[in-house]
Motif scaffolding. Structure first.
Motif, PDB file in Angstrom:
ATOM      1  N   SER A 117       3.039  -4.514  -7.380  1.00 55.37           N
ATOM      2  CA  SER A 117       3.584  -5.045  -6.123  1.00 55.37           C
ATOM      3  C   SER A 117       2.555  -5.963  -5.483  1.00 55.37           C
ATOM      4  CB  SER A 117       3.939  -3.907  -5.164  1.00 55.37           C
ATOM      5  OG  SER A 117       4.929  -3.059  -5.718  1.00 55.37           O
ATOM      6  N   ALA A 118       3.011  -7.073  -4.939  1.00 54.31           N
ATOM      7  CA  ALA A 118       2.094  -8.116  -4.477  1.00 54.31           C
ATOM      8  C   ALA A 118       1.076  -7.594  -3.475  1.00 54.31           C
ATOM      9  CB  ALA A 118       2.893  -9.274  -3.872  1.00 54.31           C
ATOM     10  N   HIS A 119       1.533  -6.804  -2.485  1.00 53.96           N
ATOM     11  CA  HIS A 119       0.605  -6.362  -1.445  1.00 53.96           C
ATOM     12  C   HIS A 119      -0.393  -5.335  -1.984  1.00 53.96           C
ATOM     13  CE1 HIS A 119       3.562  -3.147  -1.435  1.00 53.96           C
ATOM     14  NE2 HIS A 119       2.818  -2.432  -0.622  1.00 53.96           N
ATOM     15  N   ILE A 120       0.015  -4.527  -2.971  1.00 53.35           N
ATOM     16  CA  ILE A 120      -0.887  -3.545  -3.555  1.00 53.35           C
ATOM     17  C   ILE A 120      -1.876  -4.228  -4.488  1.00 53.35           C
ATOM     18  CG2 ILE A 120      -1.015  -1.493  -5.023  1.00 53.35           C
ATOM     19  CD1 ILE A 120       1.809  -0.768  -3.951  1.00 53.35           C
ATOM     20  N   HIS A 121      -1.381  -5.135  -5.310  1.00 51.10           N
ATOM     21  CA  HIS A 121      -2.259  -5.896  -6.204  1.00 51.10           C
ATOM     22  C   HIS A 121      -3.303  -6.671  -5.399  1.00 51.10           C
ATOM     23  CE1 HIS A 121      -3.191  -8.333  -9.851  1.00 51.10           C
ATOM     24  NE2 HIS A 121      -3.474  -9.248  -8.948  1.00 51.10           N
ATOM     25  N   ARG A 122      -2.868  -7.294  -4.315  1.00 49.53           N
ATOM     26  CA  ARG A 122      -3.781  -8.089  -3.485  1.00 49.53           C
ATOM     27  C   ARG A 122      -4.862  -7.200  -2.855  1.00 49.53           C
ATOM     28  NH1 ARG A 122      -0.198 -10.255   0.039  1.00 49.53           N
ATOM     29  NH2 ARG A 122      -0.450  -8.486   1.458  1.00 49.53           N
ATOM     30  N   THR A 123      -4.464  -6.049  -2.333  1.00 49.66           N
ATOM     31  CA  THR A 123      -5.420  -5.158  -1.677  1.00 49.66           C
ATOM     32  C   THR A 123      -6.448  -4.620  -2.666  1.00 49.66           C
ATOM     33  OG1 THR A 123      -3.741  -4.510  -0.054  1.00 49.66           O
ATOM     34  CG2 THR A 123      -5.648  -3.070  -0.291  1.00 49.66           C
ATOM     35  N   CYS A 124      -6.000  -4.188  -3.838  1.00 51.21           N
ATOM     36  CA  CYS A 124      -6.936  -3.657  -4.831  1.00 51.21           C
ATOM     37  C   CYS A 124      -7.861  -4.752  -5.358  1.00 51.21           C
ATOM     38  CB  CYS A 124      -6.165  -3.005  -5.977  1.00 51.21           C
ATOM     39  SG  CYS A 124      -5.328  -1.465  -5.538  1.00 51.21           S
ATOM     40  N   SER A 125      -7.346  -5.959  -5.531  1.00 53.81           N
ATOM     41  CA  SER A 125      -8.193  -7.073  -5.982  1.00 53.81           C
ATOM     42  C   SER A 125      -9.280  -7.358  -4.958  1.00 53.81           C
ATOM     43  CB  SER A 125      -7.339  -8.323  -6.209  1.00 53.81           C
ATOM     44  OG  SER A 125      -6.416  -8.142  -7.262  1.00 53.81           O
ATOM     45  N   ARG A 126      -8.869  -7.390  -3.695  1.00 53.52           N
ATOM     46  CA  ARG A 126      -9.833  -7.681  -2.630  1.00 53.52           C
ATOM     47  C   ARG A 126     -10.919  -6.607  -2.565  1.00 53.52           C
ATOM     48  NH1 ARG A 126      -6.156  -8.545   1.350  1.00 53.52           N
ATOM     49  NH2 ARG A 126      -6.372  -6.448   2.183  1.00 53.52           N
ATOM     50  N   MET A 127     -10.522  -5.339  -2.681  1.00 56.48           N
ATOM     51  CA  MET A 127     -11.493  -4.261  -2.596  1.00 56.48           C
ATOM     52  C   MET A 127     -12.387  -4.206  -3.835  1.00 56.48           C
ATOM     53  SD  MET A 127     -11.523  -2.943   0.289  1.00 56.48           S
ATOM     54  CE  MET A 127     -12.781  -1.796  -0.242  1.00 56.48           C
ATOM     55  N   ALA A 128     -11.868  -4.536  -5.003  1.00 59.16           N
ATOM     56  CA  ALA A 128     -12.711  -4.585  -6.196  1.00 59.16           C
ATOM     57  C   ALA A 128     -13.797  -5.629  -6.024  1.00 59.16           C
ATOM     58  CB  ALA A 128     -11.855  -4.890  -7.424  1.00 59.16           C
ATOM     59  N   ASN A 129     -13.426  -6.776  -5.466  1.00 56.94           N
ATOM     60  CA  ASN A 129     -14.402  -7.837  -5.216  1.00 56.94           C
ATOM     61  C   ASN A 129     -15.436  -7.411  -4.186  1.00 56.94           C
ATOM     62  OD1 ASN A 129     -14.423 -10.223  -6.711  1.00 56.94           O
ATOM     63  ND2 ASN A 129     -12.549 -10.966  -5.760  1.00 56.94           N
ATOM     64  N   LYS A 130     -14.976  -6.879  -3.055  1.00 57.14           N
ATOM     65  CA  LYS A 130     -15.878  -6.549  -1.954  1.00 57.14           C
ATOM     66  C   LYS A 130     -16.816  -5.406  -2.288  1.00 57.14           C
ATOM     67  CE  LYS A 130     -13.198  -8.227   2.023  1.00 57.14           C
ATOM     68  NZ  LYS A 130     -12.657  -7.876   3.361  1.00 57.14           N
ATOM     69  N   SER A 131     -16.329  -4.444  -3.037  1.00 53.90           N
ATOM     70  CA  SER A 131     -17.126  -3.247  -3.308  1.00 53.90           C
ATOM     71  C   SER A 131     -17.895  -3.323  -4.619  1.00 53.90           C
ATOM     72  CB  SER A 131     -16.213  -2.014  -3.340  1.00 53.90           C
ATOM     73  OG  SER A 131     -15.281  -2.105  -4.412  1.00 53.90           O
ATOM     74  N   SER A 132     -17.595  -4.326  -5.445  1.00 52.64           N
ATOM     75  CA  SER A 132     -18.180  -4.412  -6.793  1.00 52.64           C
ATOM     76  C   SER A 132     -17.927  -3.121  -7.563  1.00 52.64           C
ATOM     77  CB  SER A 132     -19.684  -4.711  -6.723  1.00 52.64           C
ATOM     78  OG  SER A 132     -19.915  -5.994  -6.168  1.00 52.64           O
ATOM     79  N   CYS A 133     -16.703  -2.630  -7.443  1.00 54.99           N
ATOM     80  CA  CYS A 133     -16.271  -1.426  -8.142  1.00 54.99           C
ATOM     81  C   CYS A 133     -15.083  -1.743  -9.040  1.00 54.99           C
ATOM     82  CB  CYS A 133     -15.852  -0.331  -7.164  1.00 54.99           C
ATOM     83  SG  CYS A 133     -17.153   0.284  -6.084  1.00 54.99           S
ATOM     84  N   ILE A 134     -14.890  -0.911 -10.038  1.00 52.94           N
ATOM     85  CA  ILE A 134     -13.668  -0.977 -10.833  1.00 52.94           C
ATOM     86  C   ILE A 134     -12.605  -0.159 -10.113  1.00 52.94           C
ATOM     87  CG2 ILE A 134     -12.588  -0.375 -13.023  1.00 52.94           C
ATOM     88  CD1 ILE A 134     -15.338  -0.619 -14.329  1.00 52.94           C
TER      89      ILE A 134
END
Length: 425
Positions: A117-134
């Motif tokens: 889902s677009a909003h879930i994909h976007r949120t997880c992508s953003r947090m992966a970038n910000k946190s440097s986590c998988i």
């Protein structure tokens, strides 16, 4: 830049169980419509539109977020259960197996939503970038086709799959498998190439929005009775978790129609609000918080969220039971605002950034726990963001602290404050 994937894994395309309930009546009216999420009709039927789904992309350069993604089947889980792995570009520059792993559960009242889902994909992508986590976002079985506890069972299967991944990596390196003796699934699971190359299994977190936050608690409660080695669970992030103790008031984000639909669909027939399948504070809940071994918790809430009372009560119960917990409240915001709007929206960008900065700071504080951290947490009255032992080094930590404190209200209550606080009905 595409991340290489072994040929036998390139063919993996999880079967997405996006069933739709057809109308039972010839005439019906739309009573709730959320593009890409839910169409609810007056006769009780509903549809889950998929027109806003985002395809996975294993190429950093072609991904809009700069995060490589791919979908994997969760071996050992129920049919149709799969996950999307979000790999940040930082994986290319950080050391091998240096990225913490966050197992994430999306919201949607246990009835809607998907990692694609677009909003879930976007949120997880953003947090992966910000946190440097998988980040690993799970597609669990949805109600009403699969009412609770199906979602909890799938979450536990995903955690056991992650544990098996860690064991498979150890086996590849010739290290003894100390975690899954007697587990028939362990020898059948192949190590995922991204996880085996980049994941730090000694630094894992659980995360969830709304219903996903509810899943986080019940999964952590069940996992507290399990041997997770070689996984190490360092924290859980509960973002606007759904712990309803009574029917919430209506709001822009949660209409009474939608709340009643979710409640009726997810729980057993005629189950009241506050049912122990959703509310860990219910007297009939089989788990006593004081007897559970829970990792540190970040409970995030919003001042305009009708589920706020349940979030506060849960945080207070954690502290009374002796668990390490932090509470943050986004002022003027509604339920799961951080997943509904992009950072480009001026009205929400500041609050989104502040909340996500708090999440990143929580992960960094708990990523490698040590004596210094324990002493800082036990120092009565300290607000965690202001403690020098936890704030980090340099301007970056100061910037995170300033932006967070400007927009997010930090309520770190000690035991005495909890005992004298006003009880929420």
């Amino acid at each position: 830049m595409a991340i290489p994937v072994p040929s036998e894994q390139k063919e993996e395309h999880p079967q997405k169980e996006q069933k739709q309930t057809s109308a039972m009546a010839c005439e019906k009216e739309v009573v709730e419509y959320r593009p890409g999420l839910l169409i609810l009709y007056s006769d009780g039927s509903f549809e889950r539109p998929s027109d806003l789904d985002v395809r996975a992309s294993a190429d950093f350069d072609t991904s809009p977020s700069g995060v490589a993604t791919r979908d994997v089947i969760i071996d050992g889980a129920a049919p149709g259960v799969w996950a999307r792995i979000f790999l940040p570009r930082a994986a290319l520059t950080l050391g091998r197996r240096s990225l913490p792993v966050v197992l994430h559960f999306h919201g949607g009242g246990f009835c809607i939503g998907s990692p694609s889902s677009a909003h879930i994909h976007r949120t997880c992508s953003r947090m992966a970038n910000k946190s440097s986590c998988i980040w690993i976002s799970l597609y669990y079985r949805l109600a009403p086709e699969h009412p609770l506890p199906a979602a909890y069972e799938d979450a536990f299967s995903a955690l056991m799959w992650l544990r098996a991944q860690a064991s498979a990596v150890m086996a590849q390196e010739g290290k003894p498998d100390i975690s899954l003796l007697g587990d028939e699934t362990s020898g059948k699971i192949k190590a995922d190439p991204w996880l085996s190359e980049y994941a730090d299994f000694s630094s894992c977190f659980l995360s969830g929005d709304s219903a996903g936050g509810t899943i986080v608690h019940f999964l952590a409660a069940k996992a507290s009775r399990e041997n997770l080695r070689p996984l190490q669970m360092n924290g859980m992030l509960l973002l606007h978790p759904a712990f309803p103790q009574e029917a919430p008031r209506s709001s822009v984000e949660l209409s009474n129609v939608k709340v009643m639909f979710f409640h009726k669909s997810a729980l057993p027939p005629r189950a009241p609000f506050g049912h122990p399948l959703m509310n860990p504070l219910h007297p009939d809940c089989p788990d006593d918080l004081s007897q559970l071994r829970l990792p540190p918790a970040l409970v995030a809430a919003a001042s305009n969220d009708p589920l706020l009372p349940g979030d506060v009560a849960y945080f207070q119960a954690l502290r009374r039971a002796g668990h390490e917990a932090q509470f943050i409240e986004s002022q003027g915001m509604g339920h799961c605002f951080h997943t509904s709007y992009d950072e480009s929206s001026p009205a929400f960008a500041g609050s989104i950034s502040a909340l996500e900065a708090a999440m990143v700071a929580f992960i960094k504080r708990n990523q490698k726990r040590d004596i210094l951290y324990e002493d800082a947490c036990n120092h009565e009255g300290d607000i965690l963001y202001e403690h020098p032992a936890l704030a980090g080094d340099g301007d970056e930590a100061e910037d995170i602290t300033e932006r967070t404190m400007q927009i997010v209200k930090i309520r770190e209550e000690n035991s005495a404050q909890i005992e004298t606080s006003q009880e929420l009905s």
